[in-house]
Structure formats: structure tokens, C-alpha cells
Design a protein around this motif. Structure first.
Motif, short mmCIF file in Angstrom:
data_model
loop_
_atom_site.label_atom_id
_atom_site.label_comp_id
_atom_site.label_asym_id
_atom_site.label_seq_id
_atom_site.Cartn_x
_atom_site.Cartn_y
_atom_site.Cartn_z
N SER A 239 0.83 -1.21 0.00
CA SER A 239 0.00 0.00 0.00
C SER A 239 0.87 1.26 0.00
CB SER A 239 -0.91 -0.01 1.23
OG SER A 239 -1.60 1.20 1.35
N LEU A 240 1.88 1.29 0.83
CA LEU A 240 2.78 2.44 0.88
C LEU A 240 3.43 2.68 -0.48
CD1 LEU A 240 4.63 1.76 4.26
CD2 LEU A 240 2.97 3.58 3.82
N LEU A 241 3.89 1.61 -1.09
CA LEU A 241 4.57 1.74 -2.39
C LEU A 241 3.60 2.20 -3.47
CD1 LEU A 241 6.88 -1.40 -2.29
CD2 LEU A 241 7.52 1.00 -1.94
N TYR A 242 2.38 1.69 -3.44
CA TYR A 242 1.42 2.12 -4.46
C TYR A 242 1.16 3.63 -4.36
CZ TYR A 242 -2.61 3.03 -7.23
OH TYR A 242 -3.45 3.58 -8.16
N PHE A 243 1.02 4.15 -3.16
CA PHE A 243 0.74 5.58 -3.02
C PHE A 243 1.96 6.43 -3.36
CE2 PHE A 243 -2.93 3.89 -0.73
CZ PHE A 243 -3.92 4.55 -1.44
N VAL A 244 3.16 5.90 -3.22
CA VAL A 244 4.34 6.59 -3.73
C VAL A 244 4.23 6.68 -5.25
CG1 VAL A 244 6.83 6.39 -4.12
CG2 VAL A 244 5.91 6.04 -1.84
N LEU A 245 3.84 5.57 -5.88
CA LEU A 245 3.71 5.57 -7.34
C LEU A 245 2.61 6.53 -7.80
CD1 LEU A 245 4.08 1.80 -8.28
CD2 LEU A 245 5.83 3.56 -8.01
N GLU B 127 -4.26 -1.74 -11.18
CA GLU B 127 -4.24 -3.06 -11.82
C GLU B 127 -2.81 -3.49 -12.15
OE1 GLU B 127 -5.95 -6.49 -12.64
OE2 GLU B 127 -7.07 -4.74 -11.96
N TYR B 128 -2.02 -2.57 -12.70
CA TYR B 128 -0.61 -2.86 -13.01
C TYR B 128 0.14 -3.22 -11.72
CZ TYR B 128 4.32 -2.00 -13.91
OH TYR B 128 5.68 -2.13 -13.98
N PHE B 129 -0.06 -2.42 -10.68
CA PHE B 129 0.66 -2.66 -9.43
C PHE B 129 0.23 -3.98 -8.80
CE2 PHE B 129 1.52 -2.04 -4.87
CZ PHE B 129 2.89 -1.85 -4.96
N LYS B 130 -1.05 -4.30 -8.86
CA LYS B 130 -1.52 -5.58 -8.31
C LYS B 130 -0.86 -6.76 -9.03
CE LYS B 130 -6.00 -5.84 -8.11
NZ LYS B 130 -7.45 -5.62 -8.20
N LYS B 131 -0.71 -6.65 -10.35
CA LYS B 131 -0.04 -7.72 -11.11
C LYS B 131 1.43 -7.82 -10.73
CE LYS B 131 -3.07 -7.67 -15.11
NZ LYS B 131 -3.22 -7.37 -16.54
N LEU B 132 2.06 -6.68 -10.51
CA LEU B 132 3.46 -6.67 -10.11
C LEU B 132 3.63 -7.38 -8.77
CD1 LEU B 132 6.04 -4.41 -11.03
CD2 LEU B 132 5.63 -4.07 -8.62
N VAL B 133 2.79 -7.04 -7.80
CA VAL B 133 2.86 -7.66 -6.47
C VAL B 133 2.51 -9.14 -6.55
CG1 VAL B 133 1.82 -7.69 -4.16
CG2 VAL B 133 2.44 -5.51 -5.22
N ALA B 134 1.47 -9.48 -7.31
CA ALA B 134 1.08 -10.88 -7.44
C ALA B 134 2.21 -11.71 -8.06
CB ALA B 134 -0.19 -11.00 -8.28
N GLY B 135 2.93 -11.13 -9.01
CA GLY B 135 4.07 -11.83 -9.61
C GLY B 135 5.15 -12.13 -8.59
N VAL B 136 5.43 -11.18 -7.73
CA VAL B 136 6.45 -11.38 -6.70
C VAL B 136 5.98 -12.46 -5.73
CG1 VAL B 136 7.64 -10.32 -4.74
CG2 VAL B 136 7.38 -9.05 -6.87
N VAL B 137 4.73 -12.40 -5.32
CA VAL B 137 4.20 -13.37 -4.35
C VAL B 137 4.21 -14.77 -4.96
CG1 VAL B 137 2.14 -14.07 -3.05
CG2 VAL B 137 2.85 -11.66 -3.09
N THR B 138 3.83 -14.88 -6.21
CA THR B 138 3.79 -16.17 -6.89
C THR B 138 5.18 -16.78 -7.03
OG1 THR B 138 1.84 -15.47 -8.12
CG2 THR B 138 3.05 -17.36 -8.99
N GLU B 139 6.16 -15.95 -7.37
CA GLU B 139 7.51 -16.43 -7.63
C GLU B 139 8.37 -16.54 -6.37
OE1 GLU B 139 8.55 -17.49 -10.65
OE2 GLU B 139 6.50 -17.10 -11.33
#
Length: 136
Positions: free
Chosen positions: A11-17, A32-44
Motif C-alpha cells: 500500500s505504501l509503495l502504491y501511493f508513492v507511485l 491493476e498494473y501494481f496488483k499484477k506486479l505484487v502478485a508476480g512477486v508473491v507467486t515467484e
């Protein structure tokens, strides 16, 4: 509830962006872009040996959460920097670091306010160049 610290950092990082658009309107990143970025990290993410999602041991959970937080922070920085002008990468670094530090109470509200408003306390006059530096 176990992953609240990861959600908080995200959340902190998204509001910086989101604030980057104030620097240049070209810097707009969707949720949506940020959620995909975070989901990718969590998945990998590589889980610690012996980690069980159903009933995690506290020390292994802590290690896993720290890995996720670090991975999300690093991936966010690297991916966003790809689309920034070089002059703005330093600003992104400053915003991310100070936001994280303020969240950890490493920078107090008073200190942050002083940092932001301190330019009003500084004279606009540039001091003269010392004689020993004039040859540079």
C-alpha cells in the motif's frame, strides 16, 4: 491477517507511485498494473524450507514475510525505474525510502515537516565562493 505487513508495504509503495504523477503526468501507474506486479512477486517467491501455509511456524513465517516485503520493494523500484527519466529515479528513491522510514517511525512527523518546509528558513542568497576554491 498473517500477511498484513506485506499488504501495508504494498500500500505504501502504491501511493508513492500515485504521487509520481505530480512530478510528470506521464508517470501514471494503474492499481491493476501494481496488483499484477505484487502478485508476480508473491507467486515467484521462494518459501523457506519447511514452511507450511496452513500452519506456519513463527520464525519461518517471519522470514517468508521479510522476503516478500523485500522482493516487492525491489521489484517495484526496478520496474518503475525502467519508465522514468534518470533525473527522476533519485526522486523515486527518496520517496520510497522516506515513506518506508516514516512508516517505521524512523523519521518523525516533526522531522519530516522540517525537511519539507526547511527551504523557507534558508536564505535565497548564494554565499560568495571562497578564494581557495576560485581556481577550480
Amino acid at each position: 491477517e498473517l500477511y498484513r505487513s506485506v499488504a501495508r508495504r504494498s500500500s505504501l509503495l502504491y501511493f508513492v507511485l500515485a504521487d509520481l504523477a505530480l512530478i510528470d503526468p506521464m508517470y501514471q501507474y494503474s492499481l491493476e498494473y501494481f496488483k499484477k506486479l505484487v502478485a508476480g512477486v508473491v507467486t515467484e517467491a521462494v518459501k523457506p524450507d519447511g514452511f507450511d501455509n496452513e500452519s506456519p511456524q513463527p520464525d519461518l513465517l517471519e522470514e517468508h514475510l521479510l522476503n516478500l516485503i523485500d522482493g516487492i520493494t525491489e521489484t517495484t523500484y526496478l520496474q518503475i525505474c525502467r519508465g522514468l527519466f534518470n533525473k527522476d529515479k533519485t526522486i523515486l528513491s527518496l520517496l520510497m525510502c522516506t515513506t518506508i522510514s516514516r512508516d517505521r517511525d524512523e523519521i518523525s512527523y516533526f522531522e519530516w515537516g522540517m525537511f519539507i518546509r526547511a527551504s523557507a528558513l534558508v536564505s535565497n542568497e548564494v554565499p560568495p565562493l571562497p578564494d581557495n576554491l576560485a581556481s577550480w
